[in-house]
Motif scaffolding. Structure first.
Motif, PDB file in Angstrom:
ATOM      1  N   ALA A  95       0.835  -1.199   0.000  1.00 25.15           N
ATOM      2  CA  ALA A  95       0.000   0.000   0.000  1.00 25.15           C
ATOM      3  C   ALA A  95       0.872   1.252   0.000  1.00 25.15           C
ATOM      4  CB  ALA A  95      -0.912   0.012   1.218  1.00 25.15           C
ATOM      5  N   ARG A  96       0.341   2.316  -0.613  1.00 26.16           N
ATOM      6  CA  ARG A  96       1.057   3.601  -0.626  1.00 26.16           C
ATOM      7  C   ARG A  96       1.053   4.244   0.749  1.00 26.16           C
ATOM      8  NH1 ARG A  96      -1.339   7.338  -5.266  1.00 26.16           N
ATOM      9  NH2 ARG A  96       0.278   8.711  -4.420  1.00 26.16           N
ATOM     10  N   GLY A  97       0.117   3.866   1.570  1.00 26.53           N
ATOM     11  CA  GLY A  97      -0.043   4.473   2.885  1.00 26.53           C
ATOM     12  C   GLY A  97      -1.400   4.089   3.442  1.00 26.53           C
ATOM     13  N   ALA A  98      -1.754   4.697   4.561  1.00 28.81           N
ATOM     14  CA  ALA A  98      -3.030   4.391   5.207  1.00 28.81           C
ATOM     15  C   ALA A  98      -3.730   5.690   5.579  1.00 28.81           C
ATOM     16  CB  ALA A  98      -2.809   3.534   6.454  1.00 28.81           C
ATOM     17  N   VAL A  99      -5.057   5.698   5.400  1.00 28.40           N
ATOM     18  CA  VAL A  99      -5.868   6.883   5.676  1.00 28.40           C
ATOM     19  C   VAL A  99      -6.998   6.505   6.622  1.00 28.40           C
ATOM     20  CG1 VAL A  99      -7.299   8.713   4.689  1.00 28.40           C
ATOM     21  CG2 VAL A  99      -5.346   7.806   3.385  1.00 28.40           C
ATOM     22  N   LEU A 100      -7.211   7.324   7.631  1.00 27.16           N
ATOM     23  CA  LEU A 100      -8.297   7.108   8.594  1.00 27.16           C
ATOM     24  C   LEU A 100      -9.403   8.118   8.332  1.00 27.16           C
ATOM     25  CD1 LEU A 100      -9.311   5.625  11.140  1.00 27.16           C
ATOM     26  CD2 LEU A 100      -8.177   7.392  12.506  1.00 27.16           C
TER      27      LEU A 100
END
Length: 307
Positions: A95-100
């Motif tokens: 994944a490129r990153g994580a978003v909440l």
């Protein structure tokens, strides 16, 4: 019903203010302001008794929850109330990153779903959750401090997160978690944040709520004292401008100029006081439609994806 009869009615509620009308509470505030403040605080902390709770909320929720069908369901243990979280894995690995995603007061995670697919398809792992007493999470009553602790619990359990996208009241919650001061046990690190229709001051919300109930100044003070008690800090510090002073990440502030719940002036105040904040103004999207407008989701996606 006169004021003394009203007072008697409130005394027999067994902890519930559901049967007390705003007129009765206003009458009580003139003869027993501390008691009225107690009851106002309890009503403030009960989402289903919020003045702007839509009559068709259940219908809207059922429709919105359709978009949760592909989520991984995670139950997060939490001290105040167990939380329902929803995990959307990206199409790419790694994944490129994580978003909440953080919803607003009286809302739930399902109403944030317009942001999910654009982020997920761009390679981000996306997590949303329901605050205590909201959506599928446990509980009937909650408050800003409890919601902030719940968000931090989700971050600890399912994070870390590079970015947060938060709506309305959820923006104050997210900033409180990022700042890490009382009542938080520790802080959470984020690289950037998107605040959608977020109020600058919690005090403006409490004042508006007190006016709706017709509270006297003494009852208003008693009611707000409870917020300071559970938050372990003065009411004035529950402010986006104040909380951002301790946050070192950039912020995108999204707001519609015709928002009739959180005036556009709040966005201007936040951006004027925060050097790392950027304003994206829109027209005709109000307080809730802003969550579903394609230009908003595109602007959010661009901001989150920027390195």
């Amino acid at each position: 019903m006169d004021a003394f009869q009203s007072h008697a009615a409130f005394r027999t509620m067994d902890g519930s203010v559901a049967r007390g009308s705003a007129a009765e509470l206003a009458a009580l505030s003139r003869i027993a302001p501390n008691r009225a403040g107690d009851l106002a605080f309890r009503r403030f902390c009960t989402p289903r008794q919020w003045p702007r709770w839509p009559e068709n909320h259940q219908e809207l929720s059922a429709r919105a929850r359709y978009h949760l069908r592909n989520a991984g369901l995670v139950r997060v243990r939490n001290r105040e109330a167990d939380l329902q979280a929803y995990v959307f894995e990206p199409d790419v690995t790694p994944a490129r990153g994580a978003v909440l995603l953080v919803h607003g007061w009286t809302s739930e995670a399902s109403f944030m779903m317009a942001f999910t697919e654009p982020l997920r398809r761009s390679g981000f792992r996306v997590v949303a959750f329901d605050f205590p007493a909201h959506g599928k999470s446990a509980g009937r009553c909650t408050n800003l401090a409890a919601c902030a602790r719940a968000m931090l619990r989700v971050v600890d359990a399912l994070g870390p997160f590079d970015a947060v996208v938060a709506h309305s009241f959820g923006g104050l919650v997210a900033l409180l978690v990022a700042e890490g001061g009382p009542p938080m046990p520790h802080t959470a690190a984020f690289q950037k944040m998107v605040l959608v229709a977020t109020p600058n001051r919690l005090g403006d919300m409490t004042l508006d709520f007190g006016r709706t109930l017709g509270l006297t100044p003494a009852a208003q003070r008693a009611y707000e004292a409870h917020i300071c008690r559970v938050g372990h800090r003065p009411l004035a510090t529950f402010s986006a401008v104040e909380l951002l002073k301790s946050c070192r990440f950039p912020v995108l502030v999204i707001h519609s100029r015709d928002d009739d719940e959180v005036p556009f002036a709040h966005a201007e105040q936040i951006v004027a006081a925060a050097p790392a904040a950027e304003l994206a103004a829109f027209e005709g999207l109000g307080h809730r439609k802003v969550l579903y407008a394609p230009p908003v989701t595109r602007r959010t996606m661009k901001y989150v994806a920027e390195r």
